[in-house]
Design an enzyme around this catalytic site. Structure first.
Site, short mmCIF file in Angstrom:
data_model
loop_
_atom_site.label_atom_id
_atom_site.label_comp_id
_atom_site.label_asym_id
_atom_site.label_seq_id
_atom_site.Cartn_x
_atom_site.Cartn_y
_atom_site.Cartn_z
N HIS A 48 10.89 20.73 -72.92
CA HIS A 48 9.77 19.91 -73.39
C HIS A 48 9.67 19.87 -74.90
CE1 HIS A 48 8.61 19.50 -69.22
NE2 HIS A 48 8.98 20.76 -69.11
N ARG A 51 13.20 34.42 -74.87
CA ARG A 51 13.26 33.36 -73.87
C ARG A 51 12.38 32.25 -74.44
NH1 ARG A 51 9.48 31.27 -70.06
NH2 ARG A 51 10.49 30.31 -68.19
N ARG A 55 20.27 38.36 -65.31
CA ARG A 55 18.90 38.84 -65.40
C ARG A 55 18.40 39.19 -64.01
NH1 ARG A 55 14.71 34.58 -67.49
NH2 ARG A 55 15.03 33.83 -65.36
N GLU A 88 14.64 28.02 -71.59
CA GLU A 88 14.33 27.60 -70.23
C GLU A 88 14.46 26.08 -70.16
OE1 GLU A 88 10.56 26.90 -68.95
OE2 GLU A 88 10.97 27.14 -66.82
N ASP A 98 10.23 29.38 -73.67
CA ASP A 98 9.56 28.77 -72.53
C ASP A 98 9.51 27.25 -72.68
OD1 ASP A 98 7.67 28.98 -70.16
OD2 ASP A 98 6.39 27.92 -71.62
N ARG A 119 9.18 15.35 -73.70
CA ARG A 119 9.06 16.14 -74.95
C ARG A 119 7.70 15.95 -75.63
NH1 ARG A 119 14.61 14.90 -74.92
NH2 ARG A 119 15.79 16.85 -74.54
N ASN A 174 5.78 25.72 -76.90
CA ASN A 174 5.72 24.25 -76.75
C ASN A 174 4.29 23.74 -76.74
OD1 ASN A 174 6.59 21.49 -75.71
ND2 ASN A 174 5.31 22.21 -73.99
N ASP A 221 0.13 19.76 -76.20
CA ASP A 221 1.52 19.73 -76.66
C ASP A 221 1.59 19.78 -78.18
OD1 ASP A 221 4.44 17.80 -76.52
OD2 ASP A 221 4.07 19.57 -75.29
C1 QV4 Z 1 -3.21 20.99 -63.33
C2 QV4 Z 1 -2.52 19.65 -63.20
C3 QV4 Z 1 -2.76 18.83 -64.43
C4 QV4 Z 1 -4.25 18.70 -64.69
C5 QV4 Z 1 -4.82 20.10 -64.87
C6 QV4 Z 1 -6.32 20.03 -65.10
O1 QV4 Z 1 -1.11 19.84 -63.06
O2 QV4 Z 1 -2.18 17.53 -64.23
O3 QV4 Z 1 -4.47 17.92 -65.85
O4 QV4 Z 1 -4.58 20.89 -63.69
O5 QV4 Z 1 -6.76 21.34 -65.43
C7 QV4 Z 1 -1.48 25.78 -64.45
C8 QV4 Z 1 -1.84 25.22 -63.08
C9 QV4 Z 1 -1.76 23.70 -63.10
C10 QV4 Z 1 -2.70 23.17 -64.20
C11 QV4 Z 1 -2.28 23.82 -65.54
C12 QV4 Z 1 -3.21 23.40 -66.67
O6 QV4 Z 1 -0.92 25.72 -62.11
O7 QV4 Z 1 -2.17 23.21 -61.83
O8 QV4 Z 1 -2.52 21.75 -64.32
O9 QV4 Z 1 -2.32 25.24 -65.45
O10 QV4 Z 1 -4.53 23.84 -66.38
C13 QV4 Z 1 3.06 28.16 -65.44
C14 QV4 Z 1 2.76 27.73 -63.99
C15 QV4 Z 1 1.96 26.45 -63.96
C16 QV4 Z 1 0.72 26.65 -64.81
C17 QV4 Z 1 1.17 26.93 -66.25
C18 QV4 Z 1 0.02 27.03 -67.23
O11 QV4 Z 1 4.00 27.52 -63.32
O12 QV4 Z 1 1.58 26.19 -62.62
O13 QV4 Z 1 -0.13 25.47 -64.76
O14 QV4 Z 1 1.89 28.16 -66.26
O15 QV4 Z 1 -0.88 28.03 -66.81
C19 QV4 Z 1 8.48 22.47 -65.18
C20 QV4 Z 1 8.85 22.81 -66.63
C21 QV4 Z 1 9.15 24.27 -66.80
C22 QV4 Z 1 8.01 25.13 -66.25
C23 QV4 Z 1 7.81 24.75 -64.76
C24 QV4 Z 1 6.70 25.56 -64.12
O16 QV4 Z 1 9.99 22.05 -67.01
O17 QV4 Z 1 9.31 24.57 -68.19
O18 QV4 Z 1 7.50 23.37 -64.66
N1 QV4 Z 1 8.30 26.55 -66.40
C25 QV4 Z 1 7.71 27.26 -67.54
C26 QV4 Z 1 7.25 28.65 -67.16
C27 QV4 Z 1 6.05 28.55 -66.21
C28 QV4 Z 1 4.87 27.94 -66.95
C29 QV4 Z 1 5.27 26.93 -67.93
C30 QV4 Z 1 6.56 26.58 -68.17
C31 QV4 Z 1 4.20 26.41 -68.81
O19 QV4 Z 1 8.30 29.33 -66.53
O20 QV4 Z 1 5.68 29.81 -65.68
O21 QV4 Z 1 4.01 27.28 -65.98
O22 QV4 Z 1 4.16 27.32 -69.90
O23 QV4 Z 1 9.61 22.52 -64.38
CA CA Z 2 6.46 19.18 -76.02
#
Ligand code: QV4
Ligand code: CA
Length: 513
Positions: free
Chosen positions: A217, A211, A353, A249, A213, A174, A116, A183
């Site tokens: 979105h 999976r 799982r 997911e 991810d 999205r 995504n 994005d």
């Molecule tokens: C933060 C702020 C932003 C800000 C940014 C500035 O949120 O607003 O602009 O700092 O740098 C990490 C940090 C997060 C940071 C982001 C970007 O935790 O604080 O933004 O990086 O720097 C995982 C973690 C997230 C992590 C992300 C990317 O859970 O914390 O963000 O990886 O490293 C929703 C979605 C769902 C998602 C879930 C977590 O609908 O799809 O949130 N789950 C999947 C994965 C998950 C992963 C992602 C999606 C992203 O299972 O592990 O997020 O790929 O519910």
């Molecule tokens: Ca998207």
């Protein structure tokens, strides 16, 4: 059957994307979170195949941003830099070797596809990536793919921040950035083809599925568009025309406009209500009790069983990320966790799982674990530690290996033995003592009340002496734990005291003396 398949295929209903493509009678997937490819290959041969695991979900294998503040968080792997196969888990050769060795012993590999987005907007520029590829997040330049500014949604998002600000707006969800993650413009054929090329390289190596991810979105139709470009699976291990298994997911706990059902056309979806509700019931919160599990599954408002991928916890919500909240049971709550995993593996609903985690130094401040970012056990150079196996078959180096816990391993086997058998012989005491069978192949009973249980119930099983596979198992035609005597009419006595190590008993026809 062949004709039906041909008709389905002809109709373009590539039916296979709901099927995990496991070898027969292997029904569960284990998520070996953050494991190295070499360790997974060895685990397939020494443990997963002999114990009937169907497949492994692996961490994202593609090149990701190297984050040093905080120090190498687990979530850096969800910030792609390119689709080169190189990460903390290993390089492309090691990945290919793992896929071959696991497939050769009948254990499938499912890849966590992060398609995504790319890295966070504040990812900077340079070569701080796991393969040393240059990138510049500021101007959307990822030459190792290649992606450029044209390939991102910046112009399409209408929020001030450019990030998702409301999950009630399906367009933001999205077309805007999830937590600042750049994005991708998935309506573009170039982006769809680039993603498909990455996934096809993996399919051609022998991967059995994906999976997807952050599927919520992406527009369902955009996902469909790149899925339609995917190859059939590698005929070295799969029959001609087999489609990759797809599970998306989509976090849908209700209350948002986006529903899991929108994605059914592409494959299965992760049913997050499952773990959230099961945790609440097993913890006996909110007036919930196990007697209510009689209609577990669609009866609780979950997606249809043949569209569901289910789990008690996942890599996000076991540490407070994503969805599920405080009710989620994890290895930190071992006794209740085993009950939840046992119930999940015994019940016919969904593709199951099992989570396999690493331990980290949880430290709560104001109710939040401030160490939730900790990456996998690692050496001083940042490399991930190997998985060591102790003489008692547990794992060392802070790998938790829940999948190797006797109770969980034996319930993975239970699910294989009862595969295809109907949910049957439900019994409950109106509170938290419940039992059910799977046809005439297996039976499980729980005592989650605060008083001892001593009951006679109908098991549906043939008469005989059975080994309880929770307190022990059948070895050399003897029971290492409790024994259960089923009489000619299928009735059996079960006694479970509240101080039992595990307050549940499970028996099946392969554990019969
Ligand atoms: C933060 C702020 C932003 C800000 C940014 C500035 O949120 O607003 O602009 O700092 O740098 C990490 C940090 C997060 C940071 C982001 C970007 O935790 O604080 O933004 O990086 O720097 C995982 C973690 C997230 C992590 C992300 C990317 O859970 O914390 O963000 O990886 O490293 C929703 C979605 C769902 C998602 C879930 C977590 O609908 O799809 O949130 N789950 C999947 C994965 C998950 C992963 C992602 C999606 C992203 O299972 O592990 O997020 O790929 O519910
Ligand atoms: Ca998207």
């Amino acid at each position: 059957m062949k004709i039906l398949l041909l008709l389905l295929a002809a109709a373009g209903l590539c039916w296979g994307q709901y099927n995990p493509n496991t070898v027969p009678k292997r029904t569960s997937i284990v998520h070996l979170f953050e494991w190295r490819w070499q360790d997974i290959a060895e685990e397939c041969e020494r443990y997963l195949a002999p114990n009937g695991f169907g497949g492994v979900q692996v961490s994202p294998p593609n090149e990701n941003l190297v984050i040093t503040s905080p120090n190498r968080p687990w979530w850096e792997r969800y910030q792609p830099i390119s689709y080169k196969i190189c990460s903390r888990s290993g390089n492309e050769e090691q990945f290919k070797d793992m896929v071959k060795r696991c497939n050769d012993v009948g254990v499938r590999i499912y890849v966590d596809a992060v398609v995504n987005h790319m890295c966070g907007a504040a990812g900077g520029s340079g070569t701080h990536s796991t393969c040393g590829s240059y990138f510049n997040a500021g101007n959307r330049d990822f030459p190792a793919v290649p992606y450029s500014g044209w390939d991102f949604n910046d112009g399409k998002c209408h929020t001030g921040s450019g990030e998702i600000e409301s999950y009630n707006d399906i367009y933001q969800v999205r077309d805007c950035r999830l937590s600042s993650l750049l994005d991708l413009a998935l309506e573009k054929d170039y982006v769809r083809s680039t993603i498909a090329e990455y996934m096809n390289r993996l399919i051609d190596m022998g991967v059995a599925g994906f999976r997807i991810d952050a599927a919520k979105h992406m527009w369902p139709g955009d996902i469909r568009a790149f899925l339609d470009k995917l190859h059939d699976l590698n005929t070295q291990w799969f029959s001609e025309g087999t489609k990759p298994f797809i599970y998306q997911e989509v976090i849908d706990l209700g209350g948002e406009p986006i529903k899991g059902s929108e994605y059914f056309g592409n494959g299965r979806v992760t049913e997050f209500k499952y773990g959230a509700k099961l945790g609440t019931v097993i913890r006996k919160w909110d007036g919930e009790k196990m007697a209510y599990l009689k209609n577990w599954g669609e009866g609780w408002g979950f997606v249809p069983s043949d569209r569901a991928l289910v789990f008690v916890d996942n890599h996000d919500n076991q540490r407070g990320h994503g969805a599920g909240g405080a009710s989620i049971l994890t290895f930190w709550d071992a006794r209740l966790y085993k009950m939840a995993v046992g119930f999940m593996l015994a019940h016919p609903y969904g593709v199951t799982r099992v989570m396999s985690s690493f331990r980290w130094p949880r430290y709560f401040e104001n109710g939040k674990d401030v160490n939730d970012w900790y990456g996998p056990p690692s050496n001083s150079d940042g490399s991930t530690k190997s998985v060591t196996i102790n003489p008692d078959t547990t794992c060392g180096n802070d790998w938790v290996c829940e999948h190797r816990w006797r109770q969980i391993r034996n319930m993975v086997i239970f699910r294989n033995v009862v595969d295809g058998e109907p949910f049957s012989n439900w019994w409950d005491n109106g509170s938290n003592q419940v039992a059910f069978g799977r046809g005439n192949k297996g039976f499980i009973i729980f005592n989650n009340d605060d008083w001892n249980m001593n009951v006679y119930v109908q098991t549906g099983l043939p008469a005989g002496t059975y080994c309880d596979v929770i307190s022990g198992q059948k070895e050399n035609n003897q029971c290492t734990g409790k024994q259960v005597f089923v009489s000619g009419d299928g009735m059996a006595n079960f006694q479970i005291n509240t101080d039992a190590e595990d307050p549940f008993i499970a028996i099946h026809v392969d554990a019969k003396l």
